[in-house]
Design a protein around this motif. Structure first.
Motif, short mmCIF file in Angstrom:
data_model
loop_
_atom_site.label_atom_id
_atom_site.label_comp_id
_atom_site.label_asym_id
_atom_site.label_seq_id
_atom_site.Cartn_x
_atom_site.Cartn_y
_atom_site.Cartn_z
N ILE A 127 0.84 -1.20 0.00
CA ILE A 127 0.00 0.00 0.00
C ILE A 127 0.87 1.25 0.00
O ILE A 127 0.58 2.23 -0.69
CB ILE A 127 -0.95 -0.02 1.21
N ALA A 128 1.95 1.23 0.79
CA ALA A 128 2.85 2.39 0.84
C ALA A 128 3.47 2.66 -0.52
O ALA A 128 3.57 3.82 -0.95
CB ALA A 128 3.94 2.15 1.89
N GLY A 129 3.91 1.62 -1.22
CA GLY A 129 4.50 1.81 -2.53
C GLY A 129 3.51 2.35 -3.55
O GLY A 129 3.82 3.27 -4.32
N VAL A 130 2.30 1.79 -3.55
CA VAL A 130 1.27 2.27 -4.47
C VAL A 130 0.92 3.72 -4.17
O VAL A 130 0.77 4.55 -5.08
CB VAL A 130 0.02 1.38 -4.39
N ALA A 131 0.81 4.06 -2.88
CA ALA A 131 0.49 5.43 -2.50
C ALA A 131 1.59 6.39 -2.95
O ALA A 131 1.30 7.49 -3.44
CB ALA A 131 0.29 5.51 -0.99
N ALA A 132 2.85 5.99 -2.78
CA ALA A 132 3.95 6.86 -3.20
C ALA A 132 3.90 7.12 -4.70
O ALA A 132 4.04 8.27 -5.15
CB ALA A 132 5.28 6.22 -2.82
N GLY A 133 3.70 6.07 -5.50
CA GLY A 133 3.61 6.26 -6.94
C GLY A 133 2.42 7.11 -7.34
O GLY A 133 2.52 7.95 -8.24
N ALA A 134 1.28 6.91 -6.66
CA ALA A 134 0.08 7.67 -6.99
C ALA A 134 0.24 9.15 -6.63
O ALA A 134 -0.17 10.04 -7.39
CB ALA A 134 -1.13 7.08 -6.28
N VAL A 135 0.84 9.43 -5.47
CA VAL A 135 1.00 10.82 -5.05
C VAL A 135 1.99 11.56 -5.97
O VAL A 135 1.76 12.71 -6.36
CB VAL A 135 1.47 10.89 -3.59
N SER A 163 7.99 2.96 -7.94
CA SER A 163 8.50 3.26 -9.28
C SER A 163 7.68 2.58 -10.35
O SER A 163 7.44 3.16 -11.42
CB SER A 163 9.96 2.81 -9.38
N MET A 164 7.24 1.36 -10.07
CA MET A 164 6.41 0.64 -11.04
C MET A 164 5.11 1.39 -11.29
O MET A 164 4.70 1.60 -12.44
CB MET A 164 6.12 -0.77 -10.50
N LEU A 182 3.56 6.22 -18.54
CA LEU A 182 3.46 5.65 -19.88
C LEU A 182 2.04 5.64 -20.43
O LEU A 182 1.83 5.90 -21.61
CB LEU A 182 4.01 4.21 -19.86
N ILE A 183 1.05 5.35 -19.56
CA ILE A 183 -0.31 5.18 -20.06
C ILE A 183 -1.31 6.13 -19.41
O ILE A 183 -2.52 6.01 -19.65
CB ILE A 183 -0.80 3.73 -19.89
N GLY A 184 -0.84 7.06 -18.58
CA GLY A 184 -1.73 8.02 -17.97
C GLY A 184 -2.27 7.55 -16.63
O GLY A 184 -1.79 6.56 -16.06
N PRO A 185 -3.29 8.22 -16.10
CA PRO A 185 -3.83 7.87 -14.78
C PRO A 185 -4.27 6.42 -14.65
O PRO A 185 -4.29 5.87 -13.55
CB PRO A 185 -5.02 8.82 -14.64
N ALA A 186 -4.63 5.80 -15.76
CA ALA A 186 -5.02 4.39 -15.70
C ALA A 186 -3.87 3.51 -15.20
O ALA A 186 -4.09 2.41 -14.69
CB ALA A 186 -5.47 3.90 -17.07
N GLY A 187 -2.64 4.01 -15.33
CA GLY A 187 -1.50 3.26 -14.84
C GLY A 187 -1.53 3.06 -13.34
O GLY A 187 -1.02 2.05 -12.83
N ILE A 188 -2.12 4.02 -12.61
CA ILE A 188 -2.24 3.86 -11.16
C ILE A 188 -3.16 2.70 -10.83
O ILE A 188 -2.87 1.87 -9.97
CB ILE A 188 -2.75 5.16 -10.51
N GLY A 207 10.95 1.33 -13.65
CA GLY A 207 10.02 2.40 -13.28
C GLY A 207 10.68 3.76 -13.24
O GLY A 207 10.14 4.75 -13.76
N LEU A 208 11.85 3.84 -12.64
CA LEU A 208 12.57 5.12 -12.57
C LEU A 208 13.00 5.59 -13.96
O LEU A 208 12.99 6.79 -14.24
CB LEU A 208 13.79 4.99 -11.67
N LEU A 209 13.37 4.65 -14.81
CA LEU A 209 13.75 5.02 -16.17
C LEU A 209 12.58 5.66 -16.90
O LEU A 209 12.74 6.68 -17.59
CB LEU A 209 14.23 3.78 -16.93
N ALA A 210 11.39 5.07 -16.75
CA ALA A 210 10.21 5.66 -17.40
C ALA A 210 9.93 7.05 -16.86
O ALA A 210 9.61 7.98 -17.62
CB ALA A 210 9.00 4.74 -17.17
N VAL A 211 10.06 7.23 -15.55
CA VAL A 211 9.81 8.54 -14.95
C VAL A 211 10.84 9.56 -15.42
O VAL A 211 10.50 10.71 -15.75
CB VAL A 211 9.83 8.41 -13.40
#
Length: 331
Positions: A152-160, A217-218, A225-231, A300-304
């Motif tokens: 959950i922490a990782g997903v939240a970090a990527g989403a924020v 990062s993922m 890459l694909i927009g908000p749907a990526g979250i 993930g970091l490379l894409a960012v």
């Protein structure tokens, strides 16, 4: 009444049961089908006696992957190196069982029951716990419960990071800093307070931080890459599939195929396996999990970073367009 609200209501009515069904499939189905599938176990002792023990394991077709060892010392070393979960040693007084509850209390219990059931009635089989689970968490309950908060922490970090429109190096530093702090805070709770992990403190913090970084990062990379749907896609892969397929509460080899294998290729499963290695086995058997987490984090970091180079930030936080069209002359 407008047709649009009616359509939205129908979508909600259909999607909620579908989501519940999918969640039940992901979490309940693997738990209901727990059984050994190519579970690595050892057999040690003289050729004749060890052969009889091996035949007992082979009666359960496809359940066990047998490793032969010359003596108890070799079998013990294999357990400590995370090559096998346990071993049966043939001795002059009968079979002796070696287990490692730190590698998975469920597996230790399964092997104990199986060997005891295969022995003659009234015969007590000595059991030695080579790498025991911590006294504060003998059933591994706290250890198993620690993986979902990390997901959950990782997903939240990527989403924020995505919602704040951070890009490039700023996004990468934010993800790395968040992961590092989560690693320190989580280790303080699970190691210093609960005593659920007992390895090198800073190594455990690094493993937890790497797991959160790989997940964050993922998610951020997919959103880039694909927009908000990526979250949403990242949340589905990590929380719904990655967590339920991780095998942390049992073992990957106890889950239905190919669920256990899929789980180990996703960050929650790889992170749980790596944390178990550094917490109880001095890092033995950690190479594959480190490579998987590092690969997810790097991709993930490379894409960012690549997206950040093509989409510079404005000072007000909004992404500025890459280029402005030249004015068209009039007249």
């Amino acid at each position: 009444m407008s047709a649009a609200p009616n359509r939205r209501a129908v979508v909600i009515v259909l999607l909620v049961p579908l989501a519940v069904t999918l969640a039940l499939w992901a979490f309940a189905w693997p738990a209901a089908r727990i059984a050994p599938r190519d579970l690595p176990v050892g057999v040690a002792g003289s050729a004749a006696a060890a052969g009889q023990l091996q035949e007992r394991f082979e009666q359960h077709e496809g359940a066990f992957e047998i490793h032969r060892y010359d003596d108890a010392a070799a079998a013990r070393t294999a357990i400590e190196n995370r090559v096998v979960y346990g071993a049966v040693v043939a001795t002059g007084k009968g079979p002796q069982l070696l287990v490692a509850s730190a590698a998975g209390p469920v597996v230790s219990q399964l092997l104990t029951q199986m060997v005891a059931g295969a022995s003659p009635a009234g015969t007590a089989v000595p059991v030695t716990d080579v790498v025991a689970a911590p006294a504060a968490d003998p059933r591994g309950s706290a250890f198993g419960a620690s993986i979902l908060p990390l997901a959950i922490a990782g997903v939240a970090a990527g989403a924020v990071v995505t919602s704040m429109k951070l890009r490039g190096a700023r996004a990468a530093v934010t993800l790395a800093g968040t992961a590092a702090l989560v690693g320190i805070a989580t280790t303080a709770v699970t190691h210093s307070w609960l005593g659920a992990i007992t390895g090198a403190w800073w190594t455990e913090a690094g493993v937890i931080g790497l797991t959160v970084l790989a997940i964050g990062s993922m998610v951020a990379g997919l959103a880039t890459l694909i927009g908000p749907a990526g979250i949403g896609l990242g949340s589905l892969l990590i929380v719904l599939l990655g967590n339920s397929f991780s095998g942390v509460t049992s073992a990957p080899e106890l889950l239905p195929e190919p669920v256990g294998l899929i789980g180990q290729w996703l960050p929650p499963g790889a992170g749980g396996s790596l944390l178990r290695s550094v917490a109880f086995f001095d890092g033995r058997g950690a190479g594959g999990a480190v490579a998987i987490l590092a690969a997810w984090a790097a991709l993930g970091l490379l894409a960012v970073l690549v997206a950040g180079r093509g989409r510079p930030e404005r000072t007000d936080g909004a992404a500025a367009p890459a280029s402005e069209p030249d004015p068209v002359p009039v007249g």
